[in-house]
Design a protein around this motif. Structure first.
Motif, mmCIF file in Angstrom:
data_model
loop_
_atom_site.group_PDB
_atom_site.id
_atom_site.type_symbol
_atom_site.label_atom_id
_atom_site.label_comp_id
_atom_site.label_asym_id
_atom_site.label_seq_id
_atom_site.Cartn_x
_atom_site.Cartn_y
_atom_site.Cartn_z
ATOM 1 N N GLU A 135 6.274 19.561 -16.439
ATOM 2 C CA GLU A 135 7.264 18.699 -15.777
ATOM 3 C C GLU A 135 6.592 17.760 -14.779
ATOM 4 O OE1 GLU A 135 11.003 19.957 -15.142
ATOM 5 O OE2 GLU A 135 10.970 21.136 -16.969
ATOM 6 N N ALA A 136 5.423 18.116 -14.310
ATOM 7 C CA ALA A 136 4.703 17.267 -13.353
ATOM 8 C C ALA A 136 4.219 15.983 -14.010
ATOM 9 C CB ALA A 136 3.516 18.024 -12.769
ATOM 10 N N PHE A 137 4.180 15.965 -15.333
ATOM 11 C CA PHE A 137 3.746 14.754 -16.032
ATOM 12 C C PHE A 137 4.609 13.556 -15.660
ATOM 13 C CE2 PHE A 137 3.953 11.782 -19.599
ATOM 14 C CZ PHE A 137 2.620 11.426 -19.678
ATOM 15 N N ALA A 138 5.901 13.750 -15.526
ATOM 16 C CA ALA A 138 6.797 12.642 -15.161
ATOM 17 C C ALA A 138 6.385 12.047 -13.817
ATOM 18 C CB ALA A 138 8.244 13.121 -15.114
ATOM 19 N N GLY A 139 6.014 12.872 -12.885
ATOM 20 C CA GLY A 139 5.569 12.383 -11.587
ATOM 21 C C GLY A 139 4.256 11.637 -11.675
ATOM 22 N N VAL A 140 3.307 12.200 -12.424
ATOM 23 C CA VAL A 140 2.027 11.533 -12.615
ATOM 24 C C VAL A 140 2.265 10.173 -13.276
ATOM 25 C CG1 VAL A 140 -0.184 11.635 -13.852
ATOM 26 C CG2 VAL A 140 0.705 13.684 -12.728
ATOM 27 N N TYR A 141 3.115 10.178 -14.281
ATOM 28 C CA TYR A 141 3.408 8.956 -15.032
ATOM 29 C C TYR A 141 4.027 7.885 -14.132
ATOM 30 C CZ TYR A 141 5.244 6.019 -18.794
ATOM 31 O OH TYR A 141 5.529 4.962 -19.616
ATOM 32 N N THR A 142 5.122 8.222 -13.454
ATOM 33 C CA THR A 142 5.796 7.214 -12.630
ATOM 34 C C THR A 142 4.976 6.847 -11.398
ATOM 35 O OG1 THR A 142 7.076 8.912 -11.486
ATOM 36 C CG2 THR A 142 8.121 7.834 -13.356
ATOM 37 N N HIS B 253 0.855 -1.189 0.000
ATOM 38 C CA HIS B 253 0.000 0.000 0.000
ATOM 39 C C HIS B 253 0.887 1.234 0.000
ATOM 40 C CE1 HIS B 253 -3.692 -2.190 0.471
ATOM 41 N NE2 HIS B 253 -3.107 -2.934 1.383
ATOM 42 N N PRO B 254 0.488 2.239 -0.759
ATOM 43 C CA PRO B 254 1.289 3.458 -0.809
ATOM 44 C C PRO B 254 1.251 4.193 0.532
ATOM 45 C CG PRO B 254 -0.782 3.797 -1.929
ATOM 46 C CD PRO B 254 -0.724 2.340 -1.543
ATOM 47 N N SER B 255 2.355 4.805 0.837
ATOM 48 C CA SER B 255 2.397 5.580 2.070
ATOM 49 C C SER B 255 1.621 6.886 1.888
ATOM 50 C CB SER B 255 3.850 5.898 2.435
ATOM 51 O OG SER B 255 4.377 6.850 1.527
ATOM 52 N N HIS B 256 1.348 7.501 2.991
ATOM 53 C CA HIS B 256 0.655 8.794 2.953
ATOM 54 C C HIS B 256 1.483 9.803 2.158
ATOM 55 C CE1 HIS B 256 -1.873 12.100 4.179
ATOM 56 N NE2 HIS B 256 -0.818 12.740 4.643
ATOM 57 N N LEU B 257 2.815 9.727 2.309
ATOM 58 C CA LEU B 257 3.688 10.655 1.576
ATOM 59 C C LEU B 257 3.605 10.426 0.067
ATOM 60 C CD1 LEU B 257 6.866 10.723 3.840
ATOM 61 C CD2 LEU B 257 5.207 12.554 3.472
ATOM 62 N N GLU B 258 3.526 9.165 -0.362
ATOM 63 C CA GLU B 258 3.412 8.877 -1.796
ATOM 64 C C GLU B 258 2.099 9.425 -2.352
ATOM 65 O OE1 GLU B 258 5.083 4.794 -3.097
ATOM 66 O OE2 GLU B 258 4.523 4.604 -0.976
ATOM 67 N N VAL B 259 1.024 9.221 -1.623
ATOM 68 C CA VAL B 259 -0.281 9.729 -2.051
ATOM 69 C C VAL B 259 -0.249 11.252 -2.103
ATOM 70 C CG1 VAL B 259 -2.716 9.942 -1.382
ATOM 71 C CG2 VAL B 259 -1.570 7.712 -1.241
ATOM 72 N N GLU B 260 0.345 11.853 -1.112
ATOM 73 C CA GLU B 260 0.453 13.311 -1.073
ATOM 74 C C GLU B 260 1.278 13.828 -2.257
ATOM 75 O OE1 GLU B 260 2.466 15.873 2.199
ATOM 76 O OE2 GLU B 260 0.571 15.073 3.021
ATOM 77 N N ARG B 261 2.352 13.113 -2.594
ATOM 78 C CA ARG B 261 3.203 13.509 -3.722
ATOM 79 C C ARG B 261 2.411 13.439 -5.034
ATOM 80 N NH1 ARG B 261 7.522 9.773 -3.676
ATOM 81 N NH2 ARG B 261 7.903 10.576 -1.615
ATOM 82 N N ILE B 262 1.627 12.382 -5.201
ATOM 83 C CA ILE B 262 0.807 12.261 -6.418
ATOM 84 C C ILE B 262 -0.207 13.394 -6.480
ATOM 85 C CG2 ILE B 262 -0.897 10.822 -7.621
ATOM 86 C CD1 ILE B 262 0.645 8.355 -6.475
ATOM 87 N N LEU C 261 -0.550 16.121 -9.510
ATOM 88 C CA LEU C 261 -1.811 16.396 -10.200
ATOM 89 C C LEU C 261 -2.169 17.874 -10.107
ATOM 90 C CD1 LEU C 261 -3.895 13.259 -9.160
ATOM 91 C CD2 LEU C 261 -3.168 13.853 -11.482
ATOM 92 N N SER C 262 -1.946 18.450 -8.950
ATOM 93 C CA SER C 262 -2.212 19.875 -8.770
ATOM 94 C C SER C 262 -1.318 20.709 -9.684
ATOM 95 C CB SER C 262 -1.993 20.253 -7.304
ATOM 96 O OG SER C 262 -2.193 21.626 -7.122
ATOM 97 N N ALA C 263 -0.052 20.342 -9.757
ATOM 98 C CA ALA C 263 0.888 21.062 -10.639
ATOM 99 C C ALA C 263 0.489 20.877 -12.098
ATOM 100 C CB ALA C 263 2.310 20.563 -10.396
ATOM 101 N N ALA C 264 0.065 19.673 -12.455
ATOM 102 C CA ALA C 264 -0.368 19.413 -13.833
ATOM 103 C C ALA C 264 -1.582 20.271 -14.172
ATOM 104 C CB ALA C 264 -0.698 17.936 -14.009
ATOM 105 N N ALA C 265 -2.515 20.366 -13.232
ATOM 106 C CA ALA C 265 -3.708 21.184 -13.457
ATOM 107 C C ALA C 265 -3.343 22.646 -13.662
ATOM 108 C CB ALA C 265 -4.673 21.032 -12.283
#
Length: 187
Positions: A25-32, A3-12, A16-20
């Motif tokens: 550059e936030a696409f790489a984070g969303v992707y991975t 299960h993802p940690s709270h920090l991983e969920v927060e990072r995603i 998403l907020s940055a992508a919006a």
């Protein structure tokens, strides 16, 4: 599956907020951050690696464009991504079934060949069957793009509009399908 940690969920959520906000550059984070989950969700529905890959790519692109609609107060970004992936995969299965029914109906409506020698008819049937098998070896998206381009005489732009995809994606699907068809027919 861990299960993802709270920090991983927060990072995603941050990606998403940055992508919006338009941060490319936030696409790489969303992707991975979301691709493994999206891929696994689609795979459970589709059972075909090539289609799973296509759906996963489409879903990641959709998540990127819909990032502004994600609301953290409504739920986890991973659950949101999984629901989008599952919905897309189910849509793909439904489209395949409908496409198969259309192909069966079209085959039933084909007029019988004109009276000629039995050998010529057999040869035509074998060629038709080979072409049908080769067409069925394409992904459903490639088959649909080829059908629109060659049987309905649509341009790349028209294919893209009918399928709801970018023009570049339509060109890639048609080009990939033609390469595959040529390779299979020459074999």
């Amino acid at each position: 599956m861990t299960h993802p940690s709270h920090l991983e969920v927060e990072r995603i959520e941050q990606w998403l907020s940055a992508a919006a906000a338009g941060d490319h550059e936030a696409f790489a984070g969303v992707y991975t951050g979301l691709l493994p989950l999206v891929w696994a969700t689609a795979r459970r529905v589709l059972h075909d690696r090539a289609q799973t890959d296509e759906v996963a790519q489409e879903v990641i692109a959709e998540l990127w464009t819909l990032a502004g609609r994600f609301r953290p107060e409504r739920g986890n970004p991973r659950a949101w991504a999984a629901s989008v992936a599952r919905r897309r995969a189910i849509d793909r299965v439904r489209h395949q079934r409908a496409q198969h029914r259309v192909e069966l109906r079209a085959a039933a409506l084909m007029p019988p060949p004109a009276a000629d020698s039995v050998a010529e008819r057999v040869e035509r049937v074998l060629e038709y069957e080979h072409l049908r098998r080769v067409l069925l070896s394409l992904t459903p998206l490639q088959r649909e793009a080829i059908r629109l381009a060659f049987y309905e005489d649509c341009t790349y732009v028209q294919v893209a509009l009918r399928l709801g995809i970018p023009v570049g994606t339509a060109k890639s699907r048609i080009r990939g399908a033609l390469i595959r068809l040529r390779r299979e027919l020459e074999a």
